[in-house]
Design a protein around this motif. Structure first.
Motif, mmCIF file in Angstrom:
data_model
loop_
_atom_site.group_PDB
_atom_site.id
_atom_site.type_symbol
_atom_site.label_atom_id
_atom_site.label_comp_id
_atom_site.label_asym_id
_atom_site.label_seq_id
_atom_site.Cartn_x
_atom_site.Cartn_y
_atom_site.Cartn_z
ATOM 1 N N SER A 108 12.634 10.696 -2.588
ATOM 2 C CA SER A 108 13.352 10.943 -1.331
ATOM 3 C C SER A 108 13.073 9.808 -0.355
ATOM 4 C CB SER A 108 12.915 12.270 -0.729
ATOM 5 O OG SER A 108 13.283 13.344 -1.578
ATOM 6 N N SER A 109 14.090 9.436 0.412
ATOM 7 C CA SER A 109 13.983 8.223 1.230
ATOM 8 C C SER A 109 12.965 8.349 2.365
ATOM 9 C CB SER A 109 15.344 7.837 1.793
ATOM 10 O OG SER A 109 15.898 8.905 2.550
ATOM 11 N N ASP A 110 12.537 9.582 2.709
ATOM 12 C CA ASP A 110 11.497 9.719 3.724
ATOM 13 C C ASP A 110 10.091 9.719 3.115
ATOM 14 O OD1 ASP A 110 11.680 12.188 2.497
ATOM 15 O OD2 ASP A 110 11.612 13.348 4.361
ATOM 16 N N ALA A 111 10.018 9.612 1.775
ATOM 17 C CA ALA A 111 8.718 9.551 1.097
ATOM 18 C C ALA A 111 8.342 8.118 0.730
ATOM 19 C CB ALA A 111 8.726 10.431 -0.155
ATOM 20 N N ARG A 112 9.168 7.163 1.139
ATOM 21 C CA ARG A 112 8.870 5.738 0.895
ATOM 22 C C ARG A 112 9.500 4.911 1.993
ATOM 23 N NH1 ARG A 112 14.226 3.981 1.007
ATOM 24 N NH2 ARG A 112 15.505 4.926 -0.611
ATOM 25 N N SER A 113 9.127 3.633 2.038
ATOM 26 C CA SER A 113 9.729 2.713 3.001
ATOM 27 C C SER A 113 10.988 2.087 2.395
ATOM 28 C CB SER A 113 8.724 1.631 3.411
ATOM 29 O OG SER A 113 7.659 2.200 4.157
ATOM 30 N N LEU A 114 10.808 1.141 1.466
ATOM 31 C CA LEU A 114 11.939 0.450 0.851
ATOM 32 C C LEU A 114 12.043 0.785 -0.626
ATOM 33 C CD1 LEU A 114 11.490 -3.093 2.443
ATOM 34 C CD2 LEU A 114 13.076 -1.287 3.168
ATOM 35 N N MET A 115 13.265 0.781 -1.125
ATOM 36 C CA MET A 115 13.546 0.949 -2.550
ATOM 37 C C MET A 115 14.170 -0.342 -3.055
ATOM 38 S SD MET A 115 14.214 2.292 -5.521
ATOM 39 C CE MET A 115 15.431 2.449 -6.845
ATOM 40 N N VAL A 116 13.599 -0.939 -4.110
ATOM 41 C CA VAL A 116 14.188 -2.135 -4.729
ATOM 42 C C VAL A 116 15.036 -1.657 -5.900
ATOM 43 C CG1 VAL A 116 13.753 -4.329 -5.854
ATOM 44 C CG2 VAL A 116 12.268 -3.583 -3.991
ATOM 45 N N SER A 117 16.342 -1.703 -5.707
ATOM 46 C CA SER A 117 17.283 -1.102 -6.661
ATOM 47 C C SER A 117 18.031 -2.148 -7.465
ATOM 48 C CB SER A 117 18.294 -0.233 -5.904
ATOM 49 O OG SER A 117 19.290 0.256 -6.774
ATOM 50 N N LYS A 122 3.974 11.188 0.530
ATOM 51 C CA LYS A 122 3.873 11.372 1.983
ATOM 52 C C LYS A 122 2.404 11.458 2.404
ATOM 53 C CE LYS A 122 8.378 13.564 2.660
ATOM 54 N NZ LYS A 122 9.103 14.815 2.986
ATOM 55 N N GLU A 123 1.584 12.060 1.560
ATOM 56 C CA GLU A 123 0.144 12.113 1.811
ATOM 57 C C GLU A 123 -0.437 10.689 1.845
ATOM 58 O OE1 GLU A 123 -3.761 13.725 -0.611
ATOM 59 O OE2 GLU A 123 -1.893 14.824 -0.878
ATOM 60 N N ALA A 124 0.042 9.854 0.908
ATOM 61 C CA ALA A 124 -0.402 8.461 0.897
ATOM 62 C C ALA A 124 0.038 7.738 2.170
ATOM 63 C CB ALA A 124 0.142 7.746 -0.338
ATOM 64 N N GLN A 125 1.279 7.977 2.592
ATOM 65 C CA GLN A 125 1.777 7.351 3.822
ATOM 66 C C GLN A 125 0.940 7.774 5.032
ATOM 67 O OE1 GLN A 125 5.922 8.714 3.428
ATOM 68 N NE2 GLN A 125 6.575 6.589 3.344
ATOM 69 N N GLN A 126 0.607 9.069 5.086
ATOM 70 C CA GLN A 126 -0.198 9.570 6.207
ATOM 71 C C GLN A 126 -1.597 8.952 6.219
ATOM 72 O OE1 GLN A 126 0.154 13.763 5.496
ATOM 73 N NE2 GLN A 126 2.279 13.825 6.225
ATOM 74 N N ALA A 127 -2.037 8.511 5.025
ATOM 75 C CA ALA A 127 -3.347 7.852 4.921
ATOM 76 C C ALA A 127 -3.257 6.366 5.245
ATOM 77 C CB ALA A 127 -3.911 8.056 3.513
ATOM 78 N N GLY A 128 -2.064 5.906 5.654
ATOM 79 C CA GLY A 128 -1.902 4.515 6.059
ATOM 80 C C GLY A 128 -1.486 3.579 4.942
ATOM 81 N N GLU A 178 -1.487 11.923 -10.734
ATOM 82 C CA GLU A 178 -2.880 11.534 -10.950
ATOM 83 C C GLU A 178 -3.094 10.051 -10.653
ATOM 84 O OE1 GLU A 178 -5.828 11.426 -14.772
ATOM 85 O OE2 GLU A 178 -4.656 13.266 -14.502
ATOM 86 N N VAL A 179 -2.147 9.230 -11.105
ATOM 87 C CA VAL A 179 -2.265 7.782 -10.872
ATOM 88 C C VAL A 179 -2.158 7.465 -9.374
ATOM 89 C CG1 VAL A 179 -1.211 5.530 -11.319
ATOM 90 C CG2 VAL A 179 -1.459 7.175 -13.178
ATOM 91 N N ILE A 180 -1.250 8.147 -8.667
ATOM 92 C CA ILE A 180 -1.133 7.946 -7.220
ATOM 93 C C ILE A 180 -2.459 8.289 -6.533
ATOM 94 C CG2 ILE A 180 0.003 8.730 -5.095
ATOM 95 C CD1 ILE A 180 2.508 9.298 -6.906
ATOM 96 N N GLN A 181 -3.070 9.388 -6.949
ATOM 97 C CA GLN A 181 -4.354 9.775 -6.360
ATOM 98 C C GLN A 181 -5.423 8.727 -6.660
ATOM 99 O OE1 GLN A 181 -4.966 12.587 -4.295
ATOM 100 N NE2 GLN A 181 -6.766 11.291 -3.939
ATOM 101 N N GLN A 182 -5.400 8.195 -7.873
ATOM 102 C CA GLN A 182 -6.363 7.143 -8.231
ATOM 103 C C GLN A 182 -6.175 5.917 -7.329
ATOM 104 O OE1 GLN A 182 -5.590 6.474 -12.390
ATOM 105 N NE2 GLN A 182 -6.581 8.371 -13.045
ATOM 106 N N ALA A 183 -4.916 5.568 -7.060
ATOM 107 C CA ALA A 183 -4.629 4.426 -6.184
ATOM 108 C C ALA A 183 -5.127 4.703 -4.762
ATOM 109 C CB ALA A 183 -3.134 4.130 -6.181
ATOM 110 N N MET A 184 -4.907 5.922 -4.294
ATOM 111 C CA MET A 184 -5.382 6.301 -2.962
ATOM 112 C C MET A 184 -6.909 6.232 -2.896
ATOM 113 S SD MET A 184 -2.762 9.491 -2.350
ATOM 114 C CE MET A 184 -3.526 10.073 -0.825
ATOM 115 N N ASP A 185 -7.557 6.748 -3.932
ATOM 116 C CA ASP A 185 -9.027 6.747 -3.969
ATOM 117 C C ASP A 185 -9.581 5.321 -4.017
ATOM 118 O OD1 ASP A 185 -8.949 9.501 -3.961
ATOM 119 O OD2 ASP A 185 -9.282 9.712 -6.124
ATOM 120 N N ALA A 186 -8.785 4.408 -4.625
ATOM 121 C CA ALA A 186 -9.223 3.011 -4.744
ATOM 122 C C ALA A 186 -9.042 2.243 -3.439
ATOM 123 C CB ALA A 186 -8.461 2.321 -5.869
#
Length: 320
Positions: A89-98, A72-78, A44-52
């Motif tokens: 999963s590493s294809d669902a994000r760019s960088l991971m700060v570990s 991945k939906e967020a990535q496809q939206a730019g 829900e929060v991810i969707q709120q961020a996308m909507d914002a």
């Protein structure tokens, strides 16, 4: 900037660090989360961020896979997606700060326990009864530390005996106390409880305090902020625990998300000089997940340079 949950000392400290550095970097960080750590809430929060209409998302995931489709939906939206603290999963994000590799952090957890055991007169090379208490197996980083820690125990301390578990309290502060009490009730001769989660550790210490037990009766250690554990240190419930500077980690999660959103590129093997923090190396994804692949551009893992063990001797030096 999305935590697993709000109100937890670790995530609040990460946000404080992010806001402090963001002001210097000229980026705007909006802290968005919920008071409970659930997949449904984070979706829900991810969707709120996308909507914002945000440019980037930096998220600490409550589950290793369940957010992949939405991110991945967020990535496809730019929208640039980075993770920090807990990965997807590493294809669902760019960088991971570990905060570190499983081997580094699993060993650190066990070594803190062994040292505290020795300091209360127990021989860590003898038979030690122990258990793990953390959020849940689906949280990839915590579970990887458990797996690496177990492998290290078998190698370094072959006489140790695991009495049950792992025990999961799902990053619920009340449940962490009740689960902690149930461990102490079921295994009254347990020597060591390792809590690789910043909700489980204070909960387990509160459970011990409720039972009238202190650091001379049972050894409890794990990961949490200094501020989240200082009361239990002063009350004599535990002797040592550890973490990393989560303010720096939170800031870096936001920096790299904004860095890529601004059109910059990077690849594994490069070092990026982050203003106010210093040089950060990008390594391949298999540093965290054996066998994982890494895309040629804008994909990989940023490792924090150091971790800290907190005791009465140094806790005054840290204010998060």
């Amino acid at each position: 900037f999305i935590p697993k949950l709000t109100g937890n000392s670790f995530f609040e400290a990460a946000n404080n660090g992010a806001q402090k550095f963001a002001a210097d970097w000229g980026i705007t960080v909006k802290y968005m989360g919920s008071a409970t750590a659930s997949v449904t809430d984070q979706l829900e929060v991810i969707q709120q961020a996308m909507d914002a209409g945000v440019d980037a998302i930096a998220i600490s995931s409550v589950d290793a896979k369940a957010l992949d489709e939405k991110l991945k939906e967020a990535q496809q939206a730019g929208i640039i997606v980075c993770t920090w603290d807990s990965d997807v999963s590493s294809d669902a994000r760019s960088l991971m700060v570990s905060q570190g590799t499983p081997e580094i952090l699993g060993k650190m957890l066990v070594d803190m326990g062994a040292e505290a055991l020795q300091n209360r007169g127990k021989d860590p090379n003898g038979e030690i009864k122990y258990a793990w208490h953390y959020s849940q197996a689906a949280v990839a980083d915590q579970n990887s530390w458990y797996v690496a820690g177990e492998a290290y125990i078998k190698e370094k301390y072959p006489k140790w005996v695991v009495v049950g578990g792992p025990f999961y309290s799902e990053q619920d502060s009340q449940k962490s106390v009740s689960i902690g009490e149930s461990i102490l009730d079921a295994y009254q001769d347990i020597d060591l409880i390792i809590c690789n989660d910043s909700t489980a550790l204070p909960g387990q210490c509160q459970a011990a305090q409720n039972k009238g037990l202190g650091k001379d009766d049972i050894t409890i250690t794990g990961f949490c902020t200094p501020s989240g554990m200082s009361a239990y240190l002063e009350a004599g419930i535990l002797e040592r625990w550890g973490l990393w500077d989560c303010g720096i980690q939170g800031a870096l999660g936001c920096y790299f998300a904004a860095y890529l959103a601004a059109g910059n590129t990077c690849k594994a093997g490069e070092t990026i000089d982050v203003p106010g923090i210093g040089k950060c190396e990008i390594v391949t994804n298999d540093a965290l997940v054996p066998g994982d692949t890494t895309a040629e551009v804008n994909n990989g893992v940023v490792l924090l340079p150091e971790r800290v063990v907190f005791t009465k001797d140094n806790i005054a030096n840290y204010n998060f």
